[in-house]
Design a protein around this motif. Structure first.
Motif, short mmCIF file in Angstrom:
data_model
loop_
_atom_site.label_atom_id
_atom_site.label_comp_id
_atom_site.label_asym_id
_atom_site.label_seq_id
_atom_site.Cartn_x
_atom_site.Cartn_y
_atom_site.Cartn_z
N ILE A 198 -0.03 -6.63 2.55
CA ILE A 198 1.16 -6.63 1.70
C ILE A 198 1.69 -5.22 1.52
O ILE A 198 2.91 -4.98 1.57
CB ILE A 198 0.83 -7.25 0.33
N TRP A 199 0.79 -4.26 1.34
CA TRP A 199 1.22 -2.87 1.16
C TRP A 199 1.86 -2.32 2.42
O TRP A 199 2.89 -1.64 2.36
CB TRP A 199 0.04 -2.00 0.74
N SER A 200 1.27 -2.59 3.56
CA SER A 200 1.83 -2.08 4.83
C SER A 200 3.23 -2.64 5.05
O SER A 200 4.16 -1.90 5.40
CB SER A 200 0.91 -2.46 6.00
N GLN A 201 3.39 -3.94 4.85
CA GLN A 201 4.70 -4.57 5.02
C GLN A 201 5.69 -4.07 3.96
O GLN A 201 6.86 -3.84 4.26
CB GLN A 201 4.56 -6.08 4.92
N GLY A 202 5.20 -3.91 2.73
CA GLY A 202 6.06 -3.46 1.64
C GLY A 202 6.58 -2.06 1.84
O GLY A 202 7.75 -1.77 1.57
N ILE A 203 5.72 -1.17 2.32
CA ILE A 203 6.14 0.22 2.57
C ILE A 203 7.14 0.26 3.72
O ILE A 203 8.14 0.97 3.66
CB ILE A 203 4.90 1.10 2.85
N GLU A 204 6.88 -0.52 4.75
CA GLU A 204 7.80 -0.57 5.90
C GLU A 204 9.17 -1.11 5.48
O GLU A 204 10.21 -0.64 5.94
CB GLU A 204 7.20 -1.46 6.99
N ALA A 205 9.17 -2.06 4.55
CA ALA A 205 10.43 -2.66 4.08
C ALA A 205 11.11 -1.82 3.00
O ALA A 205 12.24 -2.10 2.62
CB ALA A 205 10.17 -4.06 3.56
N GLY A 206 10.40 -0.81 2.48
CA GLY A 206 10.97 0.03 1.43
C GLY A 206 10.79 -0.54 0.04
O GLY A 206 11.42 -0.07 -0.92
N ASP A 207 9.93 -1.56 -0.10
CA ASP A 207 9.69 -2.16 -1.42
C ASP A 207 8.54 -1.49 -2.16
O ASP A 207 8.41 -1.64 -3.39
CB ASP A 207 9.37 -3.65 -1.27
N LEU A 208 7.69 -0.78 -1.45
CA LEU A 208 6.57 -0.06 -2.04
C LEU A 208 6.57 1.36 -1.48
O LEU A 208 7.20 1.63 -0.45
CB LEU A 208 5.24 -0.76 -1.72
N THR A 209 5.84 2.26 -2.14
CA THR A 209 5.86 3.66 -1.71
C THR A 209 4.45 4.17 -1.39
O THR A 209 3.45 3.69 -1.94
CB THR A 209 6.46 4.56 -2.81
N GLU A 210 4.41 5.17 -0.52
CA GLU A 210 3.15 5.83 -0.20
C GLU A 210 2.57 6.52 -1.43
O GLU A 210 1.36 6.54 -1.63
CB GLU A 210 3.36 6.87 0.91
#
Length: 423
Positions: free
Chosen positions: A114-126
């Motif tokens: 979920i985190w990997s997909q979310g960061i790629e989509a711009g919904d989550l941050t590093e």
């Protein structure tokens, strides 16, 4: 029996009773199209219900919030679920050592995908991922994100010709002016010891953030001269009458609304309590980031927290729980969640509806700040339990600060020795 032991016994007993009472209907529903979300935010039930309606429309999965208002009872219930078949579909928790503790018990579902997909989509941050990472893997997703600062009553500030301070000295000058006029400057804490750490963390992080970090990692002592100095500063605020009386059972939001206290230090989530009381940010009250005690620090120490929404490895419906967690991180879900409560969001795509709150979020995420993890999350659970009780004692007996620090340090030594022995 010490107050700490009483707290532990009460929590376990209450949790056991609740678990026994709920065996027939407690835990997850067992229906993959209907999840139960257990949380320690009972007052947020209307907002969870709003999310449930939107979530069912978008995912086809219903969600029922089950809220607790007693933190020890809630913690005991969740931990009891690890050992029984009564398991929640979803539950709220805290990051830091408390999350690590239950992950190491091999209970929490991994969310790395979920985190990997979310960061790629711009919904989550590093930047946020580090707080959800344990041994290289991610667990849970952000329920909410909050930055800590000072809420201030605009009417009171206007009456006394005050402006939000830019430095610690200006903040203390404002407090002195308010006290001289018969106005209590600051609300001290909540009616329970749950937030007894607030002034400690702000004073220490704003004086020496490196010492604050070392303390949370067992690399410094609570009797360090720097920590002692902070306690003496805190005692000074109490001695001057700058803080409300300890043991006051009134809700901080009610104190603030009435003007009994001009300021209250809290996370941005406190804005929800204000909106629930019909107050408007920018009109009735304002918010400023607390200046450093030490003006020579290169960046402002900004207390930060992010509360996780989690699922268990053995959740009743693992696939549905994972699907719901993924949806929760989306911009659509987060915009609904943040703006319904009047708070900021973990999703950088979300536009905050309230311009005043949007400005707060913009300032908080600027390069001028050094994010400092809130004490509640940064401190290992056994040490935190002792510290909350000890700080509560200090609030009632300010002269006991050295005894309080030695008490916490004993728990600190004990915890880190056990960690080294087990490594």
């Amino acid at each position: 029996m010490s107050s700490t032991k009483r707290l532990r016994v009460t929590a376990l007993a209450t949790g056991a009773l609740l678990l026994a009472a709920g065996c027939g209907s407690g835990g997850g529903s067992g229906d993959p199209n209907h999840l139960k979300l257990y949380n320690d935010k009972g007052a947020w039930k209307p907002y969870f219900e709003q999310m449930a309606k939107l979530g069912e429309q978008r995912t086809g999965i219903g969600m029922e919030p089950v809220g607790y208002t007693d933190e020890p009872a809630y913690t005991a219930f969740i931990k009891s679920s690890f050992r029984t078949n009564v398991k929640p579909d979803l539950f709220t928790w805290t990051t830091g050592e408390r999350l690590r503790e239950i992950v190491e018990l091999d209970q929490v579902a991994e969310t790395t995908g979920i985190w990997s997909q979310g960061i790629e989509a711009g919904d989550l941050t590093e930047q946020l991922r580090q707080y959800y990472t344990i041994d290289g893997k991610q667990y849970c997703v952000p329920l909410n994100t909050a930055y800590w600062g000072m809420f201030y009553n605009k009417k009171v500030f206007e009456e006394h010709d005050l402006e939000p301070p830019e430095t610690w000295d200006e903040l203390m000058d404002a407090a002195a002016k308010l006290k001289a006029a018969g106005q209590v400057p600051f609300h001290q804490t909540t009616p329970t010891s749950l937030f007894s750490f607030v002034w400690f963390e702000q004073l220490l992080a704003g004086t020496d953030p490196e010492l604050y970090d070392r303390l949370s990692k067992g690399r410094a002592s609570y009797t360090d001269p720097g920590v002692v100095k902070v306690m003496e500063q805190w005692k000074g605020l109490i001695d001057k009458g700058y803080l409300t009386e300890p043991g006051d059972k009134a809700d901080p939001a009610d104190h603030f609304k009435s003007g009994d206290a001009a300021m209250v230090m809290s996370g941005t989530w406190f804005n929800t309590s204000m909106t629930q009381r019909g107050l408007d940010l920018g009109k009735d009250y304002g918010f400023f980031l607390v200046p450093n005690v030490n003006p020579d620090l290169p960046k402002r120490s900004l207390i930060f927290e992010s509360g996780p929404l989690c699922s268990l490895k053995k959740a009743p419906s693992p696939e549905s729980s994972e699907k719901y967690l993924k949806w929760w991180t989306s911009a659509e879900a987060q915009e609904k969640w943040a703006n319904a409560r009047g708070d900021v969001s973990a999703n950088p795509k979300v536009k905050i509806a309230d311009p005043e709150l949007g400005e707060v979020a913009e300032k908080a995420t600027s390069d001028e700040n050094r994010l400092v993890l809130r004490y509640f999350e940064a401190t290992p659970s056994p040490v935190l339990t002792e510290a909350l009780s000890a700080f509560d004692k200090f609030l009632n007996e300010p002269g006991s600060y050295m005894e309080v620090l030695r008490t916490i340090q004993k728990a600190n030594d004990r915890y880190w020795k056990q960690q080294k022995a087990g490594s």
